[in-house]
Write an enzyme that holds these catalytic residues in place. Structure first.
Site, PDB file in Angstrom:
ATOM      1  N   TYR A 266       0.845  -1.196   0.000  1.00 44.20           N
ATOM      2  CA  TYR A 266       0.000   0.000   0.000  1.00 44.20           C
ATOM      3  C   TYR A 266       0.876   1.240   0.000  1.00 44.20           C
ATOM      4  O   TYR A 266       1.790   1.362   0.812  1.00 44.20           O
ATOM      5  CB  TYR A 266      -0.932   0.027   1.214  1.00 44.20           C
ATOM      6  CG  TYR A 266      -1.889   1.198   1.177  1.00 44.20           C
ATOM      7  CD1 TYR A 266      -2.859   1.299   0.175  1.00 44.20           C
ATOM      8  CD2 TYR A 266      -1.811   2.223   2.119  1.00 44.20           C
ATOM      9  CE1 TYR A 266      -3.724   2.389   0.129  1.00 44.20           C
ATOM     10  CE2 TYR A 266      -2.683   3.305   2.077  1.00 44.20           C
ATOM     11  CZ  TYR A 266      -3.634   3.384   1.080  1.00 44.20           C
ATOM     12  OH  TYR A 266      -4.498   4.452   1.027  1.00 44.20           O
TER      13      TYR A 266
ATOM     14  N   ASP B 174       9.219   2.909   0.876  1.00 43.83           N
ATOM     15  CA  ASP B 174       8.063   3.575   1.468  1.00 43.83           C
ATOM     16  C   ASP B 174       8.073   3.294   2.969  1.00 43.83           C
ATOM     17  O   ASP B 174       7.650   2.235   3.420  1.00 43.83           O
ATOM     18  CB  ASP B 174       6.771   3.073   0.814  1.00 43.83           C
ATOM     19  CG  ASP B 174       5.550   3.828   1.340  1.00 43.83           C
ATOM     20  OD1 ASP B 174       5.697   4.565   2.332  1.00 43.83           O
ATOM     21  OD2 ASP B 174       4.461   3.666   0.762  1.00 43.83           O
TER      22      ASP B 174
ATOM     23  N   LYS C 123       2.860   9.743   8.481  1.00 42.17           N
ATOM     24  CA  LYS C 123       2.494   9.274   9.822  1.00 42.17           C
ATOM     25  C   LYS C 123       3.362   9.883  10.940  1.00 42.17           C
ATOM     26  O   LYS C 123       3.230  11.062  11.216  1.00 42.17           O
ATOM     27  CB  LYS C 123       2.470   7.743   9.831  1.00 42.17           C
ATOM     28  CG  LYS C 123       1.414   7.262   8.808  1.00 42.17           C
ATOM     29  CD  LYS C 123       0.981   5.840   8.896  1.00 42.17           C
ATOM     30  CE  LYS C 123      -0.208   5.629   7.958  1.00 42.17           C
ATOM     31  NZ  LYS C 123      -0.030   4.661   6.903  1.00 42.17           N
TER      32      LYS C 123
HETATM   33  C1  LIG Z   1      -0.449   5.083   5.338  1.00 45.28           C
HETATM   34  C2  LIG Z   1       0.462   4.742   4.231  1.00 45.28           C
HETATM   35  C3  LIG Z   1       0.512   5.502   3.049  1.00 45.28           C
HETATM   36  C4  LIG Z   1      -0.459   6.604   2.764  1.00 45.28           C
HETATM   37  O1  LIG Z   1      -0.328   7.675   3.652  1.00 45.28           O
HETATM   38  P1  LIG Z   1      -1.553   8.696   3.796  1.00 45.28           P
HETATM   39  O2  LIG Z   1      -1.039   9.729   4.754  1.00 45.28           O
HETATM   40  O3  LIG Z   1      -2.701   7.900   4.323  1.00 45.28           O
HETATM   41  O4  LIG Z   1      -1.815   9.250   2.449  1.00 45.28           O
HETATM   42  C5  LIG Z   1       1.472   5.185   2.097  1.00 45.28           C
HETATM   43  N1  LIG Z   1       2.335   4.173   2.296  1.00 45.28           N
HETATM   44  C6  LIG Z   1       2.308   3.417   3.410  1.00 45.28           C
HETATM   45  C7  LIG Z   1       3.324   2.326   3.572  1.00 45.28           C
HETATM   46  C8  LIG Z   1       1.371   3.673   4.406  1.00 45.28           C
HETATM   47  O5  LIG Z   1       1.339   2.903   5.497  1.00 45.28           O
END
Ligand SMILES: *Cc1c(COP(=O)(O)O)cnc(C)c1O
Length: 445
Positions: A142, A234, A263
């Site tokens: 994701y 990521d 985050k």
């Molecule tokens: C939460 C998340 C995202 C997206 O971040 P948002 O602030 O919700 O747009 C992208 N990559 C990873 C690995 C995530 O856990």
């Protein structure tokens, strides 16, 4: 007992699609409880019910719902001095200095407002730098709600995973299975000179939790280097949670070209960032030619919360505490599963944990792996344990959603809203929270 939440949800369904502003929040059955306020590691809902909260904002809350005093003070001061300027502030520089000091591969960074924005810009940057189009992603990974990564299927037949994305966009994305070095090598053999970058989570924490097998990330790094593609990590969810202030890349010893953050880097406020080697990050406008901008980017409240939160972690035993409670949870859960549900698997690492509702036909986990699955090939359950995010789709999702989770909620414990998301330990959680949570698992499994 949930009357107030029920009434609010009823109203919400008229004005918000599905009653929520982010899809997963509506996953709880039969309807979500509405949060009223937080209290340390707990949350209180609209009906006044108190829960031990392992959702923790879905990852951004290192400290639970009460920020440490210096963080609260910094945020309040910023807010009182004016919400946003459209001019640079020293705070952004300080936050960037802090991150570049602590994260090995990051020499420079651009702040944005969400993890999604970060991955969008990272992909654009990789395409610009390499003058290539294709992005390799992991099935079941994701990277936010963005066009290049909401793609499923295999390397030969990628297709959008949602309506609204043209097939021609999906054509530029190559989804491969996580932890599968053979497929990664094949894809590079075939498309090496078209691949702009590989976008990968260090640990697949949004649908798993899938831990990398030994050597997997090294293989991806080597493939990128040989092909002249960028390795994009990521770390939106793992950043400043796994591996402490050095992030997961310091724990795994990998040196990505670009890293995306979100985050925790904003301490609970909307944030994202793209960091990496100067030669790449400098390609963003205005120093380079890759357009990137945002009215709220580097927002003072988010910068203050993020920076002060990380400084607090540098000076206190934050990671020791959350990793220790994470380990206790995983150990306790492993024992409970041996007795109650040997087909299930405890997964996670550091302050991330989950019971995956697998259907493993193999010896119970306690025999081989007392602290969550680490993909140890010596383990008797190795082949039965989840290897990749997509394995979560084979789990007992209905049992989780319809039976287990509501029962936990009734016991006063909120675990991840569906079977795919992870649970998070915060600094505010206590040993008592852990014990009560283990009791609830024992009763509800
Ligand atoms: C939460 C998340 C995202 C997206 O971040 P948002 O602030 O919700 O747009 C992208 N990559 C990873 C690995 C995530 O856990």
């Amino acid at each position: 007992m949930y009357d107030e939440s029920r009434d609010i949800y009823d109203r919400a369904l008229s004005v918000l699609p599905g009653g929520v502003n982010s899809a997963v929040r509506a996953a709880p059955q039969p309807y979500p409880v509405f949060a009223q306020k937080g209290d340390g590691g707990h949350v209180i809902d609209a009906d006044g019910n108190r829960y031990i909260d392992w959702i923790q904002g879905l990852g951004p809350l290192l400290y639970g719902h009460d920020l440490p005093d210096p963080v609260t003070a910094a945020v309040q001061r910023r807010v009182s001095e004016g919400p946003v300027f459209g001019m640079p502030t020293e705070l952004e520089v300080e936050h960037a200095e802090f991150v570049t000091r602590h994260v090995p591969s990051v020499e420079m960074l651009r702040f944005v407002n969400s993890g999604t924005e970060a991955t969008v810009s990272a992909v654009r940057l990789a395409r610009a730098v390499t003058e290539r189009n294709k992005i390799v992603i992991m099935q079941g990974g994701y990277h936010g709600a963005q066009e290049s990564t909401l793609v499923e299927g295999g390397p030969e037949h990628p297709k959008p995973s949602t309506h609204g994305i043209p097939q021609s966009f999906a054509q530029e994305t190559i989804p491969v299975p996580f932890n599968d070095t053979e497929t990664a090598k094949q894809v590079f053999e075939e498309h090496g000179d078209e691949i702009a970058g590989v976008l990968v989570e260090p640990i697949q924490a949004n649908s798993g939790i899938a831990y990398p097998e030994n050597g997997y990330h090294e293989t991806l790094a080597q493939l990128c280097e040989d092909a002249g593609a960028l390795l994009i990590w990521d770390e939106v969810i793992t950043g400043f949670r796994i591996g402490g202030l050095g992030c997961a890349q310091s724990e795994f010893g990998i040196d990505p070209d670009i890293t995306t953050f979100g985050k925790i880097i904003g301490g609970g406020f909307p944030v994202g960032a793209i960091g990496g080697k100067t030669e790449y990050i400098e390609q963003f406008t205005p120093s380079g030619e890759v357009f990137q901008a945002g009215t709220f980017s580097g927002h003072p409240a988010a910068m203050a919360a993020g920076l002060e939160g990380l400084k607090y972690a540098a000076e206190n035993d934050v990671y020791e505490h959350i990793d220790d409670l994470g380990r206790r949870l995983r150990e306790g859960l492993t024992e409970i599963l041996t007795e109650r549900a040997p087909e299930y698997t405890v997964v996670g690492t550091g302050s991330i944990f989950k019971v995956a509702f697998t259907r493993a036909d193999a010896p119970p986990q306690s025999d081989c792996c007392v602290n969550g699955c680490r993909q140890d090939p010596e383990c008797a359950r190795f082949s039965a344990c989840p290897k990749r995010g997509t394995d979560a789709q084979q789990m007992e999702t209905d049992r989780y959603a319809r039976l287990f989770r509501p029962a936990m909620r009734d016991e006063g414990v909120l675990v991840s809203q569906n079977q795919f998301e992870a649970n998070f330990v915060s600094y505010a959680h206590t040993e008592e929270d852990v014990e009560r949570t283990l009791d609830a698992y024992r009763d509800c499994l």
